[in-house]
Motif scaffolding. Sequence first.
Motif, PDB file in Angstrom:
ATOM      1  N   THR A  79      31.971 -36.370  22.933  1.00 53.37           N
ATOM      2  CA  THR A  79      32.020 -35.125  22.163  1.00 53.37           C
ATOM      3  C   THR A  79      32.428 -33.983  23.077  1.00 53.37           C
ATOM      4  O   THR A  79      31.786 -33.742  24.102  1.00 53.37           O
ATOM      5  CB  THR A  79      30.642 -34.807  21.545  1.00 53.37           C
ATOM      6  N   THR A  80      33.504 -33.305  22.703  1.00 55.68           N
ATOM      7  CA  THR A  80      33.999 -32.198  23.524  1.00 55.68           C
ATOM      8  C   THR A  80      33.476 -30.873  22.984  1.00 55.68           C
ATOM      9  O   THR A  80      33.707 -30.520  21.830  1.00 55.68           O
ATOM     10  CB  THR A  80      35.536 -32.174  23.543  1.00 55.68           C
ATOM     11  N   VAL A  81      32.734 -30.170  23.847  1.00 54.32           N
ATOM     12  CA  VAL A  81      32.137 -28.889  23.478  1.00 54.32           C
ATOM     13  C   VAL A  81      32.550 -27.837  24.512  1.00 54.32           C
ATOM     14  O   VAL A  81      32.264 -27.993  25.703  1.00 54.32           O
ATOM     15  CB  VAL A  81      30.595 -28.978  23.434  1.00 54.32           C
ATOM     16  N   GLN A  82      33.264 -26.826  24.058  1.00 59.84           N
ATOM     17  CA  GLN A  82      33.707 -25.751  24.948  1.00 59.84           C
ATOM     18  C   GLN A  82      34.415 -26.298  26.180  1.00 59.84           C
ATOM     19  O   GLN A  82      34.183 -25.864  27.310  1.00 59.84           O
ATOM     20  CB  GLN A  82      32.522 -24.878  25.341  1.00 59.84           C
ATOM     21  N   GLY A  83      35.279 -27.265  25.947  1.00 57.39           N
ATOM     22  CA  GLY A  83      36.080 -27.818  27.026  1.00 57.39           C
ATOM     23  C   GLY A  83      35.388 -28.866  27.872  1.00 57.39           C
ATOM     24  O   GLY A  83      36.013 -29.452  28.776  1.00 57.39           O
ATOM     25  N   MET A  84      34.118 -29.147  27.629  1.00 54.26           N
ATOM     26  CA  MET A  84      33.384 -30.148  28.392  1.00 54.26           C
ATOM     27  C   MET A  84      33.031 -31.330  27.491  1.00 54.26           C
ATOM     28  O   MET A  84      32.705 -31.139  26.322  1.00 54.26           O
ATOM     29  CB  MET A  84      32.113 -29.540  29.001  1.00 54.26           C
ATOM     30  N   THR A  85      33.091 -32.524  28.066  1.00 55.41           N
ATOM     31  CA  THR A  85      32.868 -33.736  27.285  1.00 55.41           C
ATOM     32  C   THR A  85      31.501 -34.351  27.575  1.00 55.41           C
ATOM     33  O   THR A  85      31.181 -34.666  28.724  1.00 55.41           O
ATOM     34  CB  THR A  85      33.959 -34.782  27.566  1.00 55.41           C
ATOM     35  N   ILE A  86      30.725 -34.495  26.513  1.00 52.96           N
ATOM     36  CA  ILE A  86      29.415 -35.127  26.590  1.00 52.96           C
ATOM     37  C   ILE A  86      29.576 -36.582  26.156  1.00 52.96           C
ATOM     38  O   ILE A  86      30.120 -36.863  25.087  1.00 52.96           O
ATOM     39  CB  ILE A  86      28.399 -34.423  25.674  1.00 52.96           C
ATOM     40  N   ILE A  87      29.118 -37.492  27.000  1.00 53.45           N
ATOM     41  CA  ILE A  87      29.223 -38.925  26.705  1.00 53.45           C
ATOM     42  C   ILE A  87      27.826 -39.503  26.500  1.00 53.45           C
ATOM     43  O   ILE A  87      26.910 -39.240  27.281  1.00 53.45           O
ATOM     44  CB  ILE A  87      29.921 -39.687  27.850  1.00 53.45           C
ATOM     45  N   GLN A  88      27.676 -40.278  25.448  1.00 56.37           N
ATOM     46  CA  GLN A  88      26.441 -41.013  25.196  1.00 56.37           C
ATOM     47  C   GLN A  88      26.830 -42.444  24.849  1.00 56.37           C
ATOM     48  O   GLN A  88      27.744 -42.661  24.048  1.00 56.37           O
ATOM     49  CB  GLN A  88      25.645 -40.383  24.057  1.00 56.37           C
ATOM     50  N   ALA A  89      26.135 -43.404  25.471  1.00 48.99           N
ATOM     51  CA  ALA A  89      26.535 -44.793  25.262  1.00 48.99           C
ATOM     52  C   ALA A  89      25.365 -45.740  25.455  1.00 48.99           C
ATOM     53  O   ALA A  89      24.371 -45.417  26.102  1.00 48.99           O
ATOM     54  CB  ALA A  89      27.661 -45.160  26.230  1.00 48.99           C
ATOM     55  N   THR A  90      25.524 -46.934  24.877  1.00 48.13           N
ATOM     56  CA  THR A  90      24.563 -48.019  25.096  1.00 48.13           C
ATOM     57  C   THR A  90      25.306 -49.339  25.056  1.00 48.13           C
ATOM     58  O   THR A  90      26.304 -49.487  24.332  1.00 48.13           O
ATOM     59  CB  THR A  90      23.445 -48.031  24.042  1.00 48.13           C
TER      60      THR A  90
END
Length: 243
Positions: A79-90
Amino acid sequence: MYNYKGFKLLVILFITGIAQTVSAQSVDEIIAKHITAMGGADKLSKLKSVAIVSNMEVMNMEMPVKITIVQDKGFRTETTVQGMTIIQATDGVKGWMVNPMAGDGKPVELPQEAVQQYASQTDLTGLYNYKQKGLQLALEGEQELNGAKVYKIVATLKSGAKQDNYISKDTYYVLKVVATVSANGQNITTENIQSDFKQVDGVTFPFSSELTTSAMPGAKVINKIESVAVNAKVDESIFAMPK
């Protein structure tokens, strides 16, 4: 399915047994039509992975989202928020997250509670094969949802958690899902309204959804799918936590 405790007369128990049988048959008939609407057993049994590109809107902020899922194996969101990408995984066993907005771009292991919730998202086929998945379904009548007639079918998961599915009497699509999960010692209820159903390679997906949750009262998450790739080849190492 029904609680008949306290009824002792044989005739009442006999009637009860008939009612349960009719209800079970009705559930199976509804689910069979739902499975057909979602693409059919042949297509769903061969659904091994999806790669989804969508746009999510939360509190007037638009966020591009990429979701990659391999059936019963792995789940990953970017998920890209304000130019930064948050990654969540399993990978189904362990889960991890990278959140540069927290000031650190290093992967952090997720608590087991979160891992279980993400792992549950690796099932791409929903109510298909529900008996083999250990789900119990109960038909709890008919209702009206935004002008549409729907069946309310409650699914009880192996964990004991319940999920309410509102299935259209017209299209047999699931128009709304209400679920309660435990997070940080609290029960959180989410409501997901689905629409704009389209088929991709013979499998039906809701291209629009609106999510509300008791964890964020008054807030609404609107998600619009831009593209879906069905059974795309996925490098499963993307689900493993980076060293």
